[in-house]
Design an enzyme around this catalytic site. Structure first.
Site, PDB file in Angstrom:
ATOM      1  N   TYR A 135       0.851  -1.201   0.000  1.00 33.86           N
ATOM      2  CA  TYR A 135       0.000   0.000   0.000  1.00 33.86           C
ATOM      3  C   TYR A 135       0.885   1.249   0.000  1.00 33.86           C
ATOM      4  CZ  TYR A 135      -2.818   3.804   1.958  1.00 33.86           C
ATOM      5  OH  TYR A 135      -3.411   5.026   2.191  1.00 33.86           O
TER       6      TYR A 135
HETATM    7  P1  NAD Z   1     -12.336   5.100   1.262  1.00 29.85           P
HETATM    8  O1  NAD Z   1     -12.026   3.661   0.980  1.00 29.85           O
HETATM    9  O2  NAD Z   1     -13.476   5.413   2.150  1.00 29.85           O
HETATM   10  O3  NAD Z   1     -12.531   5.888  -0.094  1.00 29.85           O
HETATM   11  C1  NAD Z   1     -11.946   5.503  -1.318  1.00 29.85           C
HETATM   12  C2  NAD Z   1     -13.029   5.428  -2.371  1.00 29.85           C
HETATM   13  O4  NAD Z   1     -12.420   5.055  -3.598  1.00 29.85           O
HETATM   14  C3  NAD Z   1     -14.102   4.369  -2.064  1.00 29.85           C
HETATM   15  O5  NAD Z   1     -15.391   4.943  -2.049  1.00 29.85           O
HETATM   16  C4  NAD Z   1     -13.958   3.349  -3.189  1.00 29.85           C
HETATM   17  O6  NAD Z   1     -15.214   2.833  -3.638  1.00 29.85           O
HETATM   18  C5  NAD Z   1     -13.251   4.133  -4.264  1.00 29.85           C
HETATM   19  N1  NAD Z   1     -12.390   3.264  -5.080  1.00 29.85           N
HETATM   20  C6  NAD Z   1     -11.493   2.350  -4.638  1.00 29.85           C
HETATM   21  N2  NAD Z   1     -10.891   1.761  -5.683  1.00 29.85           N
HETATM   22  C7  NAD Z   1     -11.425   2.324  -6.801  1.00 29.85           C
HETATM   23  C8  NAD Z   1     -11.204   2.133  -8.191  1.00 29.85           C
HETATM   24  N3  NAD Z   1     -10.311   1.255  -8.617  1.00 29.85           N
HETATM   25  N4  NAD Z   1     -11.929   2.877  -9.062  1.00 29.85           N
HETATM   26  C9  NAD Z   1     -12.841   3.790  -8.626  1.00 29.85           C
HETATM   27  N5  NAD Z   1     -13.084   4.003  -7.313  1.00 29.85           N
HETATM   28  C10 NAD Z   1     -12.387   3.284  -6.429  1.00 29.85           C
HETATM   29  O7  NAD Z   1     -10.986   5.713   1.846  1.00 29.85           O
HETATM   30  P2  NAD Z   1     -10.672   7.149   2.475  1.00 29.85           P
HETATM   31  O8  NAD Z   1     -10.304   6.929   3.888  1.00 29.85           O
HETATM   32  O9  NAD Z   1     -11.735   8.123   2.124  1.00 29.85           O
HETATM   33  O10 NAD Z   1      -9.337   7.497   1.687  1.00 29.85           O
HETATM   34  C11 NAD Z   1      -9.272   8.456   0.633  1.00 29.85           C
HETATM   35  C12 NAD Z   1      -7.818   8.565   0.172  1.00 29.85           C
HETATM   36  O11 NAD Z   1      -6.998   8.990   1.254  1.00 29.85           O
HETATM   37  C13 NAD Z   1      -7.213   7.267  -0.332  1.00 29.85           C
HETATM   38  O12 NAD Z   1      -6.382   7.572  -1.424  1.00 29.85           O
HETATM   39  C14 NAD Z   1      -6.396   6.781   0.845  1.00 29.85           C
HETATM   40  O13 NAD Z   1      -5.327   5.951   0.423  1.00 29.85           O
HETATM   41  C15 NAD Z   1      -5.915   8.086   1.414  1.00 29.85           C
HETATM   42  N6  NAD Z   1      -5.570   8.033   2.845  1.00 29.85           N
HETATM   43  C16 NAD Z   1      -6.544   7.842   3.772  1.00 29.85           C
HETATM   44  C17 NAD Z   1      -6.188   7.817   5.127  1.00 29.85           C
HETATM   45  C18 NAD Z   1      -7.207   7.625   6.224  1.00 29.85           C
HETATM   46  O14 NAD Z   1      -6.799   7.584   7.407  1.00 29.85           O
HETATM   47  N7  NAD Z   1      -8.505   7.529   5.937  1.00 29.85           N
HETATM   48  C19 NAD Z   1      -4.840   7.974   5.504  1.00 29.85           C
HETATM   49  C20 NAD Z   1      -3.886   8.155   4.517  1.00 29.85           C
HETATM   50  C21 NAD Z   1      -4.260   8.207   3.196  1.00 29.85           C
END
Ligand code: NAD
Length: 337
Positions: A153
Site C-alpha cells: 500500500y
Molecule cells: P475510502 O475507501 O473510504 O474511499 C476511497 C473510495 O475510492 C471508495 O469509495 C472506493 O469505492 C473508491 N475506489 C477504490 N478503488 C477504486 C477504483 N479502482 N476505481 C474507482 N473508485 C475506487 O478511503 P478514504 O479513507 O476516504 O481514503 C481516501 C484517500 O486517502 C485514499 O487515497 C487513501 O489511500 C488516502 N488516505 C486515507 C487515510 C485515512 O486515514 N482515511 C490515511 C492516509 C491516506
C-alpha cells in the site's frame, strides 16, 4: 462556477470534501467505483446525501477504465481534480496486493492522463503517512528521505508521488500530493480502528489491540483535513525559476510545479488513551485482546504540519476526545445502537 472532479466521492474523505466544496459554492463531479472493500451501503448513503445538492453529480466507474473516466472528464471539463479514490488500508494490502497495483498505480496513471489532456489548473492527489515507513525521527517532515515503505500500500502511494512529479515536470501540471495521517470522524471507514473499537465496545465483543497498545498515531479529524484540502486547492505550486526561490522547509520541487504536504493534527496520541476516550463516550469498558505488532505496521506516526500552516495559514486543531465524541454520536445514530 468553479468545478472540481473528486474521485472517491463516495468514500469517507471524498464525501466530506465534496460536502465542504458544495457549501463553498463549487460544483462537484463525483466519481467512485463503489468497490466492496467495505459495506457498499455506506458509500451509497454518502452519495445520496451529496445528491441532495443540485451542484453535485455522481458517476459510478472504475479508475482502471480509462474510457469511462476520460469521457466524464472531457464532458465536464473540471478546473481542478482531487484524486482520492484508491485501494486504501494498510493491512488488506497483505491479503490482496493486486488490488493496490490496479487501483493505485493504473488508476492514478489514468487520472493523471486526464489531468494532462485537460490541462487542469491544479491536480491534488492523496498519499499517506505510511510512506514514511520505518523512519524514526519524529515528527515526520516532507523533506526527509522516504525509502523504507513497509507495505505494498505504502509503496504504491510512494510510486504515485513519483508519477505525479514526472507529469508535473513534463507537462507543467501543477500538482500537490497530500500525506494524510490517520483520518477519523463521522461516516468513517469500517476497517479502521475507531469504527472497530466503537462497534466492539457497544456490542460487547473483544477489540484487538496491536503491539500490546504501544502504538502512537497522529489522529486527524476529518473536518480539519478537508478544510486543509480546500485551502490547498487555491495554492497550486508554481515551478521555481531558480533554486533560490524555494523557501527553506518547502517541499516544492526545483524542476516542477509540484509539492508534497503533510496533513495531520501535529500531535501524537497513545492508542490506549484513544481507546479510553472511546470507552468513556460509549459508557462501557472494552474487552481488550492484546496482540503483537502486525506485519507491515509501524509503531508511531506524527506529522510536522509547519508547511501546511505556512502555505494556507491553517492548522488542524480538533482534539481526539472531541473528534471521538462526534464519531460515537454519529455511529449510535446511524446504526441505532
Ligand atoms: P475510502 O475507501 O473510504 O474511499 C476511497 C473510495 O475510492 C471508495 O469509495 C472506493 O469505492 C473508491 N475506489 C477504490 N478503488 C477504486 C477504483 N479502482 N476505481 C474507482 N473508485 C475506487 O478511503 P478514504 O479513507 O476516504 O481514503 C481516501 C484517500 O486517502 C485514499 O487515497 C487513501 O489511500 C488516502 N488516505 C486515507 C487515510 C485515512 O486515514 N482515511 C490515511 C492516509 C491516506
Amino acid at each position: 462556477m468553479r468545478k472540481v472532479l473528486v474521485t472517491g466521492s463516495a468514500g469517507f474523505i471524498g464525501f466530506h470534501l465534496s460536502q465542504l466544496l458544495l457549501e463553498e459554492g463549487f460544483a462537484v463531479v463525483g466519481f467512485d467505483g463503489m468497490t466492496d472493500y467495505y459495506d457498499v451501503r455506506l458509500k451509497e448513503r454518502r452519495h445520496q446525501m451529496l445528491l441532495q445538492n443540485q451542484h453535485f453529480s455522481a458517476h459510478v466507474g472504475m479508475l482502471e477504465d480509462l474510457d469511462s473516466l476520460r469521457s466524464l472528464a472531457l464532458a465536464e471539463r473540471p478546473n481542478v481534480i482531487v484524486h482520492l479514490a484508491a485501494q486504501a488500508g494498510v493491512r488488506y494490502s497483505l491479503e490482496n496486493p493486486r488490488a493496490y497495483i490496479e487501483a493505485n498505480i493504473v488508476g492514478t496513471f489514468n487520472v493523471m492522463e486526464c489531468a494532462r489532456e485537460l490541462a487542469i489548473e491544479h491536480l491534488l492527489m492523496a498519499s499517506t503517512s505510511s510512506v514514511y515507513g520505518a523512519n524514526e525521527v519524529m515528527p515526520f517532515d516532507e523533506l526527509e528521505r522516504v525509502e523504507t515503505q513497509m507495505t505494498l500500500y505504502a509503496a504504491t502511494k510512494k510510486a504515485n508521488e513519483s508519477m505525479g512529479h514526472s507529469y508535473a515536470h513534463l507537462w507543467n501540471l501543477p500538482t500537490t500530493m497530500f500525506r494524510f495521517f490517520t483520518v477519523y470522524g463521522p461516516w468513517g471507514r469500517p476497517d479502521m480502528a475507531l469504527f472497530k473499537f466503537t462497534e466492539g465496545i457497544l456490542t460487547g465483543n473483544e477489540i484487538d489491540i496491536y503491539n500490546n497498545g504501544e502504538m502512537y498515531r497522529d489522529f486527524t479529524y476529518v473536518t480539519d483535513l478537508v478544510r486543509a484540502i480546500r485551502l490547498l486547492i487555491d495554492v497550486p505550486p508554481v515551478r521555481p525559476t531558480c533554486a533560490d526561490e524555494i523557501v527553506e522547509g518547502d517541499s516544492l520541487s526545483p524542476v516542477a510545479p509540484y509539492r508534497i504536504v503533510n496533513i495531520g493534527n501535529g500531535d501524537k496520541v497513545k492508542l490506549l488513551d484513544y481507546v479510553e476516550a472511546i470507552e468513556r463516550e460509549c459508557g462501557r469498558e472494552a474487552v481488550r485482546n492484546y496482540l503483537p505488532m502486525q506485519k507491515g505496521d509501524v509503531p508511531a506516526t506524527w506529522a510536522n504540519t509547519d508547511l501546511l500552516n505556512r502555505i494556507t495559514g491553517y492548522k488542524p486543531h480538533t482534539g481526539y476526545r472531541e473528534g471521538i465524541r462526534q464519531f460515537v454520536a454519529w455511529y449510535r445514530d446511524y446504526y441505532g445502537r
